[in-house]
Write a protein that holds these residues in place. Structure first.
Motif, PDB file in Angstrom:
ATOM      1  N   THR A 282       0.841  -1.197   0.000  1.00  0.00           N
ATOM      2  CA  THR A 282       0.000   0.000   0.000  1.00  0.00           C
ATOM      3  C   THR A 282       0.873   1.243   0.000  1.00  0.00           C
ATOM      4  OG1 THR A 282      -0.123  -0.067   2.421  1.00  0.00           O
ATOM      5  CG2 THR A 282      -1.920  -1.108   1.201  1.00  0.00           C
ATOM      6  N   PRO A 283       0.519   2.240  -0.803  1.00  0.00           N
ATOM      7  CA  PRO A 283       1.241   3.515  -0.711  1.00  0.00           C
ATOM      8  C   PRO A 283       0.911   4.213   0.599  1.00  0.00           C
ATOM      9  CG  PRO A 283      -0.589   3.674  -2.256  1.00  0.00           C
ATOM     10  CD  PRO A 283      -0.508   2.242  -1.844  1.00  0.00           C
ATOM     11  N   VAL A 284       1.908   4.796   1.225  1.00  0.00           N
ATOM     12  CA  VAL A 284       1.723   5.485   2.497  1.00  0.00           C
ATOM     13  C   VAL A 284       1.147   6.868   2.222  1.00  0.00           C
ATOM     14  CG1 VAL A 284       2.852   6.359   4.559  1.00  0.00           C
ATOM     15  CG2 VAL A 284       3.618   4.210   3.534  1.00  0.00           C
ATOM     16  N   LEU A 285       0.000   7.153   2.821  1.00  0.00           N
ATOM     17  CA  LEU A 285      -0.663   8.438   2.625  1.00  0.00           C
ATOM     18  C   LEU A 285      -0.112   9.442   3.627  1.00  0.00           C
ATOM     19  CD1 LEU A 285      -4.332   7.174   2.106  1.00  0.00           C
ATOM     20  CD2 LEU A 285      -2.574   7.649   0.381  1.00  0.00           C
ATOM     21  N   LEU A 286       0.593  10.446   3.123  1.00  0.00           N
ATOM     22  CA  LEU A 286       1.204  11.470   3.981  1.00  0.00           C
ATOM     23  C   LEU A 286       0.543  12.829   3.806  1.00  0.00           C
ATOM     24  CD1 LEU A 286       4.970  10.551   3.444  1.00  0.00           C
ATOM     25  CD2 LEU A 286       3.444   9.828   5.298  1.00  0.00           C
ATOM     26  N   GLY A 287      -0.613  12.876   3.164  1.00  0.00           N
ATOM     27  CA  GLY A 287      -1.265  14.159   2.931  1.00  0.00           C
ATOM     28  C   GLY A 287      -0.599  14.904   1.787  1.00  0.00           C
ATOM     29  N   ASP A 288      -0.912  16.169   1.682  1.00  0.00           N
ATOM     30  CA  ASP A 288      -0.326  16.992   0.627  1.00  0.00           C
ATOM     31  C   ASP A 288       1.167  17.176   0.887  1.00  0.00           C
ATOM     32  OD1 ASP A 288      -2.784  17.290  -0.556  1.00  0.00           O
ATOM     33  OD2 ASP A 288      -3.265  19.120   0.570  1.00  0.00           O
ATOM     34  N   PRO A 289       2.007  16.916  -0.114  1.00  0.00           N
ATOM     35  CA  PRO A 289       3.445  17.104   0.106  1.00  0.00           C
ATOM     36  C   PRO A 289       3.801  18.569   0.275  1.00  0.00           C
ATOM     37  CG  PRO A 289       3.005  16.645  -2.201  1.00  0.00           C
ATOM     38  CD  PRO A 289       1.701  16.469  -1.473  1.00  0.00           C
ATOM     39  N   GLY A 290       4.764  18.833   1.140  1.00  0.00           N
ATOM     40  CA  GLY A 290       5.238  20.195   1.327  1.00  0.00           C
ATOM     41  C   GLY A 290       6.171  20.609   0.199  1.00  0.00           C
ATOM     42  N   VAL A 291       6.646  21.831   0.272  1.00  0.00           N
ATOM     43  CA  VAL A 291       7.558  22.329  -0.757  1.00  0.00           C
ATOM     44  C   VAL A 291       8.936  21.721  -0.536  1.00  0.00           C
ATOM     45  CG1 VAL A 291       6.301  24.482  -1.014  1.00  0.00           C
ATOM     46  CG2 VAL A 291       8.176  24.344   0.636  1.00  0.00           C
ATOM     47  N   PRO A 292       9.734  21.600  -1.576  1.00  0.00           N
ATOM     48  CA  PRO A 292      11.093  21.068  -1.416  1.00  0.00           C
ATOM     49  C   PRO A 292      11.950  21.971  -0.535  1.00  0.00           C
ATOM     50  CG  PRO A 292      10.405  20.990  -3.720  1.00  0.00           C
ATOM     51  CD  PRO A 292       9.377  21.800  -2.991  1.00  0.00           C
ATOM     52  N   LEU A 293      13.034  21.396  -0.030  1.00  0.00           N
ATOM     53  CA  LEU A 293      13.981  22.160   0.776  1.00  0.00           C
ATOM     54  C   LEU A 293      14.606  23.259  -0.072  1.00  0.00           C
ATOM     55  CD1 LEU A 293      15.777  19.165   2.540  1.00  0.00           C
ATOM     56  CD2 LEU A 293      14.003  20.658   3.513  1.00  0.00           C
ATOM     57  N   GLY A 294      14.685  24.454   0.496  1.00  0.00           N
ATOM     58  CA  GLY A 294      15.198  25.610  -0.225  1.00  0.00           C
ATOM     59  C   GLY A 294      14.115  26.534  -0.732  1.00  0.00           C
ATOM     60  N   LEU A 295      12.833  26.104  -0.626  1.00  0.00           N
ATOM     61  CA  LEU A 295      11.716  26.908  -1.125  1.00  0.00           C
ATOM     62  C   LEU A 295      10.704  27.215  -0.030  1.00  0.00           C
ATOM     63  CD1 LEU A 295      11.040  25.082  -4.530  1.00  0.00           C
ATOM     64  CD2 LEU A 295      12.467  27.098  -4.118  1.00  0.00           C
ATOM     65  N   ALA A 296      11.115  27.136   1.225  1.00  0.00           N
ATOM     66  CA  ALA A 296      10.169  27.328   2.323  1.00  0.00           C
ATOM     67  C   ALA A 296       9.544  28.715   2.312  1.00  0.00           C
ATOM     68  CB  ALA A 296      10.869  27.082   3.668  1.00  0.00           C
ATOM     69  N   ASP A 297      10.256  29.712   1.809  1.00  0.00           N
ATOM     70  CA  ASP A 297       9.703  31.073   1.762  1.00  0.00           C
ATOM     71  C   ASP A 297       8.493  31.166   0.839  1.00  0.00           C
ATOM     72  OD1 ASP A 297      11.612  31.891   3.521  1.00  0.00           O
ATOM     73  OD2 ASP A 297      12.965  32.721   1.994  1.00  0.00           O
ATOM     74  N   LEU A 298       8.355  30.217  -0.075  1.00  0.00           N
ATOM     75  CA  LEU A 298       7.229  30.232  -1.004  1.00  0.00           C
ATOM     76  C   LEU A 298       6.026  29.459  -0.480  1.00  0.00           C
ATOM     77  CD1 LEU A 298       9.172  29.550  -4.329  1.00  0.00           C
ATOM     78  CD2 LEU A 298       8.619  31.760  -3.289  1.00  0.00           C
ATOM     79  N   ALA A 299       6.195  28.769   0.634  1.00  0.00           N
ATOM     80  CA  ALA A 299       5.117  27.925   1.162  1.00  0.00           C
ATOM     81  C   ALA A 299       4.140  28.772   1.978  1.00  0.00           C
ATOM     82  CB  ALA A 299       5.684  26.818   2.035  1.00  0.00           C
ATOM     83  N   PRO A 300       2.829  28.516   1.850  1.00  0.00           N
ATOM     84  CA  PRO A 300       1.850  29.276   2.636  1.00  0.00           C
ATOM     85  C   PRO A 300       1.847  28.907   4.112  1.00  0.00           C
ATOM     86  CG  PRO A 300       0.760  27.569   1.349  1.00  0.00           C
ATOM     87  CD  PRO A 300       2.193  27.564   0.935  1.00  0.00           C
ATOM     88  N   LYS A 301       2.351  27.725   4.456  1.00  0.00           N
ATOM     89  CA  LYS A 301       2.377  27.287   5.849  1.00  0.00           C
ATOM     90  C   LYS A 301       3.622  26.438   6.090  1.00  0.00           C
ATOM     91  CE  LYS A 301      -0.668  23.386   4.765  1.00  0.00           C
ATOM     92  NZ  LYS A 301      -1.941  22.703   5.106  1.00  0.00           N
ATOM     93  N   PRO A 302       4.066  26.337   7.326  1.00  0.00           N
ATOM     94  CA  PRO A 302       5.280  25.558   7.612  1.00  0.00           C
ATOM     95  C   PRO A 302       5.062  24.063   7.407  1.00  0.00           C
ATOM     96  CG  PRO A 302       4.247  26.289   9.656  1.00  0.00           C
ATOM     97  CD  PRO A 302       3.513  26.970   8.545  1.00  0.00           C
ATOM     98  N   GLN A 303       6.171  23.347   7.366  1.00  0.00           N
ATOM     99  CA  GLN A 303       6.108  21.900   7.205  1.00  0.00           C
ATOM    100  C   GLN A 303       5.465  21.257   8.431  1.00  0.00           C
ATOM    101  OE1 GLN A 303       6.835  20.512   4.478  1.00  0.00           O
ATOM    102  NE2 GLN A 303       8.613  21.411   3.474  1.00  0.00           N
TER     103      GLN A 303
END
Length: 380
Positions: A282-303
């Motif tokens: 079974t694929p592990v469901l981790l929810g919506d993936p966060g932004v890659p490392l180095g792009l946190a400033d573009l993310a609307p919310k933290p990891q």
């Protein structure tokens, strides 16, 4: 706490001998016998030249172009042989069936000689360039193998095995990374892929890998660990800008495994893993993936941290996009989940070897990206 460092290589992937590693790299685009193709092309041209009974139509000058084939695919010696062959054949045919004037003969021979010299020089430049690129690839791959820890890796919570096959046939190498650290907070695992290829991408990979090894021992929470990785990638990008290199991001999956049967995960834009347990895949469901490392400033919310069950005796498979995006000769992507279901009853330690062999068959040996897969077995 025991750590075992053993080199792992899947079956049917031979290891280079010491003599081969020291030998000068051979040109990658050479063919074994281009003279056979030259002869095969010469026969119909000469035959038509002799059959056509029209002295205004002469096909023999077409032979001048034949040395371009070994110049593009062969060695310098083969190109020289092709030039000599063309000059001999042209001379013999024109003696048997002369041109209207000696001036025309002189023009053809001069053109054949000049183009022949250009083909030889081009072949020499091509081979030298291929050897330089081969040396760069070999150096980059050696750096990767020295920095990444040999598999398998054993900690109190897991045994990590897998396959790591960096691409060596393309113009530039990739930059997949992995690591497992036994920390006071359990086992921390990193699996990542740096954007782009070449030595600059490997530099970003080393920055993320070094930060993970240090922060995994220090940070009590997985989110703090990811923040440390984010800062390391941002610092590396700032330095890269000063040297004229482009900024890069790192897709990553960070796992935290302790004595609990539930496992923590922070997904930074990486494909989710697969859980193999009791014959089920079974694929592990981790929810919506966060932004890659180095792009946190573009993310609307933290990891954020996701939790999923990882019971004793179960197995996780984490792989890079070199596996999931591998294309066959028909253009179809590699059916990873389908293959895993067929291997549900196979020993976890055979999955990595099966995967490497099956990928080679699916792509007909045309590896275009790093192939990295980790098989993480939860100890009882």
């Amino acid at each position: 706490m025991i750590h075992r460092r053993v080199s792992f290589r899947p079956p049917d992937v031979p290891q280079r001998s010491r003599a081969e590693s020291k030998a000068e790299p051979s040109p990658t685009g050479t063919v074994k016998n281009p003279m056979a193709y030259i002869a095969a092309l010469t026969v119909p041209i000469v035959a038509l030249e002799l059959v056509i009974d029209d002295r205004t139509v002469r096909l023999i000058p077409l032979l001048i172009l034949l040395p371009a084939l070994p110049a593009a695919l062969g060695t310098v010696r083969q190109t020289v042989y092709a030039v000599g062959w063309v000059l001999i054949v042209i001379t013999g045919v024109l003696i048997y069936r002369p041109l209207p004037s000696w001036y025309d003969y002189l023009i053809i021979m001069v053109l054949a000689a000049v183009l022949g010299v250009l083909c030889v020089l081009t072949c020499h430049w091509r081979i030298r360039r291929e050897r330089e690129l081969s040396q760069v690839r070999s150096t980059a791959v050696a750096l990767q193998r020295q920095v990444l820890r040999p598999l398998p890796i054993l900690t109190d919570q897991v045994i990590v095995d897998g396959v790591y096959l960096p691409v060596e046939e393309d113009r530039l190498v990739g930059a997949d990374i992995y690591e497992a650290v036994a920390s006071p907070y359990g086992t921390r695992l990193l699996f990542g892929d740096v954007q782009g290829k070449g030595l600059p991408a490997i530099g970003a990979a080393f920055a993320a890998l070094g930060a993970f090894r240090e922060a995994a021992q220090r940070e009590p929470t997985l989110t703090a660990l990811v923040d440390s990785l984010e800062k390391a990638v941002v610092r590396h990008n700032a330095f890269a800008q000063q040297t004229g290199e482009p900024e890069r991001f790192v897709t990553a999956l960070i796992l935290g495994i302790d004595a609990s049967t539930d496992t923590q995960a922070v997904n930074c834009g990486h494909p989710p893993p697969y859980l193999l347990n009791a014959g089920l895949v079974t694929p592990v469901l981790l929810g919506d993936p966060g932004v890659p490392l180095g792009l946190a400033d573009l993310a609307p919310k933290p990891q954020t941290v996701a939790w999923f069950p990882f019971p004793p005796g179960a197995t996780l498979l984490v792989c890079s996009d070199g596996v999931t995006e591998a294309r066959g000769i028909t253009g179809a992507f590699y059916p990873l989940e389908e293959r895993l279901r067929a291997w549900a009853d196979v020993s976890p330690w055979e999955i990595a070897g099966n995967l490497a062999k099956d990928l080679s068959e699916h792509t007909a040996g045309e590896q275009r990206d790093d192939i990295t897969a980790l098989v993480i077995r939860r100890t009882t």
